[in-house]
Design an enzyme around this catalytic site. Sequence first.
Site, short mmCIF file in Angstrom:
data_model
loop_
_atom_site.label_atom_id
_atom_site.label_comp_id
_atom_site.label_asym_id
_atom_site.label_seq_id
_atom_site.Cartn_x
_atom_site.Cartn_y
_atom_site.Cartn_z
N ARG A 221 0.80 -1.24 0.00
CA ARG A 221 0.00 0.00 0.00
C ARG A 221 0.82 1.28 0.00
O ARG A 221 0.25 2.36 0.06
CB ARG A 221 -0.98 0.03 1.19
CG ARG A 221 -1.98 -1.11 1.21
CD ARG A 221 -3.01 -1.00 0.11
NE ARG A 221 -4.06 -1.99 0.25
CZ ARG A 221 -4.39 -2.87 -0.70
NH1 ARG A 221 -3.76 -2.89 -1.85
NH2 ARG A 221 -5.36 -3.72 -0.49
N GLY B 77 -10.36 -8.17 -0.45
CA GLY B 77 -9.01 -8.40 0.09
C GLY B 77 -9.02 -8.69 1.57
O GLY B 77 -9.88 -8.20 2.30
N ASP C 134 -1.47 -12.94 -0.92
CA ASP C 134 -2.36 -11.87 -1.38
C ASP C 134 -2.77 -10.99 -0.19
O ASP C 134 -3.93 -10.57 -0.08
CB ASP C 134 -3.60 -12.40 -2.12
CG ASP C 134 -4.26 -11.31 -2.96
OD1 ASP C 134 -3.75 -10.17 -3.00
OD2 ASP C 134 -5.30 -11.59 -3.58
N ASN D 196 0.03 -2.26 -7.47
CA ASN D 196 -1.21 -1.47 -7.56
C ASN D 196 -1.28 -0.43 -6.45
O ASN D 196 -2.22 -0.38 -5.66
CB ASN D 196 -2.46 -2.37 -7.57
CG ASN D 196 -2.65 -3.17 -6.29
OD1 ASN D 196 -1.69 -3.39 -5.53
ND2 ASN D 196 -3.87 -3.61 -6.03
N ASN E 59 -10.82 -11.14 -4.18
CA ASN E 59 -10.81 -11.27 -5.62
C ASN E 59 -9.53 -11.98 -6.04
O ASN E 59 -8.46 -11.44 -5.81
CB ASN E 59 -10.89 -9.87 -6.24
CG ASN E 59 -11.22 -9.95 -7.71
OD1 ASN E 59 -11.60 -11.00 -8.21
ND2 ASN E 59 -11.05 -8.85 -8.40
O1 DOR Z 1 -8.72 -9.41 -2.99
C1 DOR Z 1 -7.90 -8.73 -3.61
N1 DOR Z 1 -7.40 -7.58 -3.12
N2 DOR Z 1 -7.49 -9.17 -4.80
C2 DOR Z 1 -6.70 -8.42 -5.59
O2 DOR Z 1 -6.34 -8.89 -6.63
C3 DOR Z 1 -6.30 -7.05 -5.20
C4 DOR Z 1 -6.29 -6.94 -3.74
C5 DOR Z 1 -6.13 -5.52 -3.25
O3 DOR Z 1 -5.28 -4.78 -3.76
O4 DOR Z 1 -6.84 -5.15 -2.31
#
Ligand code: DOR
Length: 433
Positions: free
Chosen positions: A61, A323, A304, A91, A277
């Site tokens: 983050r 997430g 993840d 990301n 996800n």
């Molecule tokens: O659950 C998820 N959260 N899957 C992802 O691919 C991205 C991640 C996030 O950045 O929060």
Amino acid sequence: MSFLISGGRVVDGTGADEMRDVLIEDGIIAAPRVTSDGAETIDASGLVVAPGLVDLHTHVREPGREDEETIATASAAAAAGGYTAICAMPNTDPVADSAAIVEKVWAQGREVGLVDVIPAGALSRGLRGERMADIGEMIRSPAEVRLFTDDGRGVQNALFARRTMEYLAGFDAIYAEHCEDDGLAAGGQMHEGNWSAALGLRGIPAEAEELMAARDIALARLTGCRLHLLHISTAGTVKLVRRAKAEGVRVTAEATPHHFTLDDSALESYDPHLKVNPPLRTHADREAIVDGLADGTIDAIATDHAPHSMEEKEMEFTYAPPGMLGLETALALTLTELVAPGRIDMARAVELLATAPTRILGLEDQGSIAMGRPANVVIFDPDETWTVDPGEFHSKTRNTPYAGRSLTGRVRHVFFRGARTVADGRVLEEAPV
Ligand code: DOR
């Protein structure tokens, strides 16, 4: 400072599982001696001694959402979980699509000094899947980026995927995909099946993942590029990977602890902490993931780890972001869900959590406790049972569905490049290097 780890069960991820001492001297694994004068002795009887864990998939983050996690707090959570290296997903805000950003993440990781922070670079500028990110510069930067992904989004355009694979193949770098066809996923909230119908939530079919996995496998075959499939979740994807490997395609895959621990029936609670996800799939998918982890189809366990603020996560299910946290529970979930019931043995667990991720990323300093190697070591009690208390996490956020759950297996000590980062289960937060 030297340490003699005495009387432990050494599981090194190459199949060896034996009782022996391990000596750490000047930051490396040294030859065991009869006398180790001046070394601090750590009694490891009843404990497992293994290479430090390596996470292929961590959302740190930083930059951008330091209210949710920072490189410092993610590093502390990683150390607490037994890790000595994490691969930081791109990301962020701004997106890690240039040498400047990946270098900053890498340098900040070194400054914190609790684990190796290995930045992944974005495939496309701004994760938009249209124009290639500064891939060459990221590879040549001091961060030496080896894995590229638009994680959080799948690359929707097949031609963009092909061209990017062709470019990456020239560097022998890795194209890593978050497999999800947006059109088919259609804004779904959970897996499409009986439970989504019963709960009245829009579903994401398994085929949204499988179509993209199949496309990418075909393109990896065409281009010769190394392909890594992130957090695979369906029985169909496991089958695709198994077949592709048998055909010699250069593909690897990871699965998360939540996809081998939970299934979509848990969503009956509408607990937004279960929203991820790719989504939690069916019982049969979960079984296929476990089989894939056991038979080598799936190479690695990756967390993840996805911190989200409680204000955002505690919204109504539909509006909550996907997430959950992972770093501080991954080892215990692996031991509780896979090793204890006999689905995999301890050697395979260490391979999935440490050796295989090291091999995939091509890291030289991780994943081994052979003589002469940098001393990245985790020591854990495979039998200690504990109850998950999110209040004790080192992450900034608390978004876990495992609060109150009883797990078996607990980290006792961690050494990162020969320095102690965790002692008796407590993270030593000051930078050791
Ligand atoms: O659950 C998820 N959260 N899957 C992802 O691919 C991205 C991640 C996030 O950045 O929060």
